[in-house]
Design a protein around this motif. Structure first.
Motif, PDB file in Angstrom:
ATOM      1  N   VAL A  18       0.759  -0.835  -0.562  1.00 17.73           N
ATOM      2  CA  VAL A  18       0.050   0.049  -0.287  1.00 17.73           C
ATOM      3  C   VAL A  18       0.671   1.171   0.487  1.00 17.73           C
ATOM      4  CG1 VAL A  18      -1.510   1.266   1.404  1.00 17.73           C
ATOM      5  CG2 VAL A  18      -1.689  -1.317   1.111  1.00 17.73           C
ATOM      6  N   THR A  19       1.950   1.260   0.855  1.00 12.25           N
ATOM      7  CA  THR A  19       2.971   2.464   0.638  1.00 12.25           C
ATOM      8  C   THR A  19       3.293   3.048  -0.541  1.00 12.25           C
ATOM      9  OG1 THR A  19       2.973   1.901   3.351  1.00 12.25           O
ATOM     10  CG2 THR A  19       4.876   3.392   1.520  1.00 12.25           C
ATOM     11  N   GLU A  20       3.454   1.540  -0.946  1.00  8.28           N
ATOM     12  CA  GLU A  20       4.374   1.888  -2.589  1.00  8.28           C
ATOM     13  C   GLU A  20       3.119   2.050  -2.603  1.00  8.28           C
ATOM     14  OE1 GLU A  20       6.615  -1.227  -4.181  1.00  8.28           O
ATOM     15  OE2 GLU A  20       6.541  -2.146  -1.936  1.00  8.28           O
ATOM     16  N   LEU A  21       2.598   1.977  -3.731  1.00  8.33           N
ATOM     17  CA  LEU A  21       1.055   2.612  -4.407  1.00  8.33           C
ATOM     18  C   LEU A  21       0.490   4.274  -4.131  1.00  8.33           C
ATOM     19  CD1 LEU A  21      -0.832  -0.818  -4.875  1.00  8.33           C
ATOM     20  CD2 LEU A  21       0.177   0.501  -6.631  1.00  8.33           C
ATOM     21  N   SER A  22       0.665   4.315  -2.714  1.00 10.61           N
ATOM     22  CA  SER A  22       0.335   5.472  -2.246  1.00 10.61           C
ATOM     23  C   SER A  22       1.189   6.404  -2.581  1.00 10.61           C
ATOM     24  CB  SER A  22       0.074   5.799  -0.827  1.00 10.61           C
ATOM     25  OG  SER A  22       0.425   6.395  -0.426  1.00 10.61           O
TER      26      SER A  22
END
Length: 252
Positions: A18-22
């Motif tokens: 999720v952090t990477e996508l964000s």
């Protein structure tokens, strides 16, 4: 946003968090979470139970396969073939890659007094045709190596039968992006061919103008080269080709 997430996951080399996508999509984690839940429920993505990271799911893979199978190369190429024929005056042929060579799917007759070409359904050899040689230069190296290890048949006195010379010739074609085969498959005949690429960056087929050697010379007229390259690029674009996808495939 959902489509951006799917594209990010599809082109990623590994599972994505999720952090990477964000960070990649420049939005909040909560917004990413909402879309991920929806995509997960619909089967378009999967989540690892161990890492809680995401990857594309079976439904998306099936959707992509269905879209690829519904794409008619000959149909997509028709308008661009006509434009190339009108610009050069030569017969234009479109072909798809098969195990034994390039199968001709369609042909548009030229506008010259003497019309030459290849009958649809015919299969052109990999080492005796411009279409076959440009395909060898554009396909995966392992696939090309397998083909080049087969016995080299001499069809005419101009056919390249020296394996080292042929490999060097294919390397030159790979660098310039087009191929000819004057007198190599049939005396008096030449073609100027370029590769066509699919949305995934794979070799999808070839397009070529065909004519007598006196009209498609060696080397060809730069205007002819430019016209065939533009037609190949336009068809590739219509198929959804992204040059970056081919670059990723080459390095994976």
């Amino acid at each position: 946003m959902a489509l951006s997430i799917l594209e990010n996951l599809a082109f990623a080399q590994d599972d994505v968090g999720v952090t990477e996508l964000s960070g990649a999509l420049k939005t909040t984690k909560s917004r990413i979470h909402r879309h991920l839940r929806t995509l997960l429920n619909l089967g378009y993505i999967m989540q690892s139970p161990k890492t809680e990271r995401y990857r594309i799911g079976i439904r998306l893979i099936e959707l992509g396969k269905a879209a690829a199978e519904s794409t008619d190369l000959s149909g997509v190429a028709q308008a661009f073939m006509r434009q190339l024929r009108d610009e050069t005056g030569h017969a234009v042929i479109i072909g798809q890659v098969e195990d034994e060579g390039i199968r001709i799917l369609n042909k548009l007759s030229g506008k010259l007094a003497i019309d030459v070409g290849v009958r649809p359904g015919s299969v052109l050899g990999y080492v005796t045709s411009a279409q076959g040689k440009v395909a060898l230069a554009a396909m995966a190296p392992t696939a090309a190596k397998t083909i080049l290890q087969k016995p080299l048949e001499q069809v005419t006195e101009y056919t390249i039968t020296d394996r080292k010379a042929l490999i060097s010739h294919i390397d030159d074609i790979r660098k310039r992006g087009w191929a000819t085969a004057p007198n190599e498959g049939m005396l008096g005949l030449n073609a100027l061919a370029c590769p066509i690429f699919s949305a995934g960056g794979e070799l999808a087929g070839t397009i070529a103008i065909v004519g007598l050697t006196q009209y498609i010379k060696t080397p060809p007229d730069p205007k002819q080269i430019d016209a065939v390259i533009r037609a190949a690029e336009a068809i590739s674009d219509a198929l959804g080709y992204d040059p970056e996808s081919r670059s990723r495939n080459a390095h994976s």
